[in-house]
Write a protein that holds these residues in place. Structure first.
Motif, PDB file in Angstrom:
ATOM      1  N   LYS A  64      11.951  -2.433  -4.480  1.00 13.70           N
ATOM      2  CA  LYS A  64      12.560  -1.356  -3.689  1.00 13.70           C
ATOM      3  C   LYS A  64      11.611  -0.910  -2.578  1.00 13.70           C
ATOM      4  O   LYS A  64      10.420  -0.727  -2.792  1.00 13.70           O
ATOM      5  N   GLY A  65      12.171  -0.739  -1.378  1.00 20.99           N
ATOM      6  CA  GLY A  65      11.379  -0.325  -0.230  1.00 20.99           C
ATOM      7  C   GLY A  65      10.676  -1.469   0.477  1.00 20.99           C
ATOM      8  O   GLY A  65      10.145  -1.287   1.576  1.00 20.99           O
ATOM      9  N   ARG A  66      10.682  -2.657  -0.140  1.00 21.18           N
ATOM     10  CA  ARG A  66      10.023  -3.818   0.481  1.00 21.18           C
ATOM     11  C   ARG A  66      11.034  -4.916   0.841  1.00 21.18           C
ATOM     12  O   ARG A  66      10.861  -5.600   1.846  1.00 21.18           O
TER      13      ARG A  66
END
Length: 114
Positions: A64-66
């Motif tokens: 998540k977020g990457r």
């Protein structure tokens, strides 16, 4: 012929980026939920991310977020943009299509060096 063909893998240093693509043929792409899985050496295959026919996206916690998943119904393609890669992201990445039955691609190798 029904098939999924992945591309975009390679060798990258930690912190780098890669963009994986999966092109589908022989299926009605817009009716399929699409997903990416990965399998590291000696480990079971694990789910990474999914995008539904309606465009809803989900991710495993560690990416998540990457990572960002997206789909292009016009070109029957699902992509996975991977940023800030870590050595633990090293694996063979597989594309998956689901519409009742499940179809798998053959995978593309991603190697992240430290």
């Amino acid at each position: 012929q029904v098939q999924l063909v992945e591309s975009g893998g390679g060798l990258v240093q930690a912190g780098g980026s890669l963009r994986l693509s999966c092109v589908a043929s022989g299926i009605i792409f817009k009716l399929n939920d699409m997903a990416w899985y990965r399998q590291a050496p000696g480990k079971p295959r694990e789910w990474v991310s999914s995008v539904t026919t309606g465009g809803r996206t989900t991710y495993r916690e560690s990416v998540k977020g990457r990572f960002t998943i997206s789909r292009d119904n016009a070109n029957a393609t699902v992509s996975l943009q991977m940023n800030a890669l870590k050595p633990e992201d090293t694996a063979v990445y597989y594309c998956n299509a689901k519409y009742g039955r499940i179809i798998w691609g053959r995978g593309t190798q991603v190697t992240v060096s430290s």
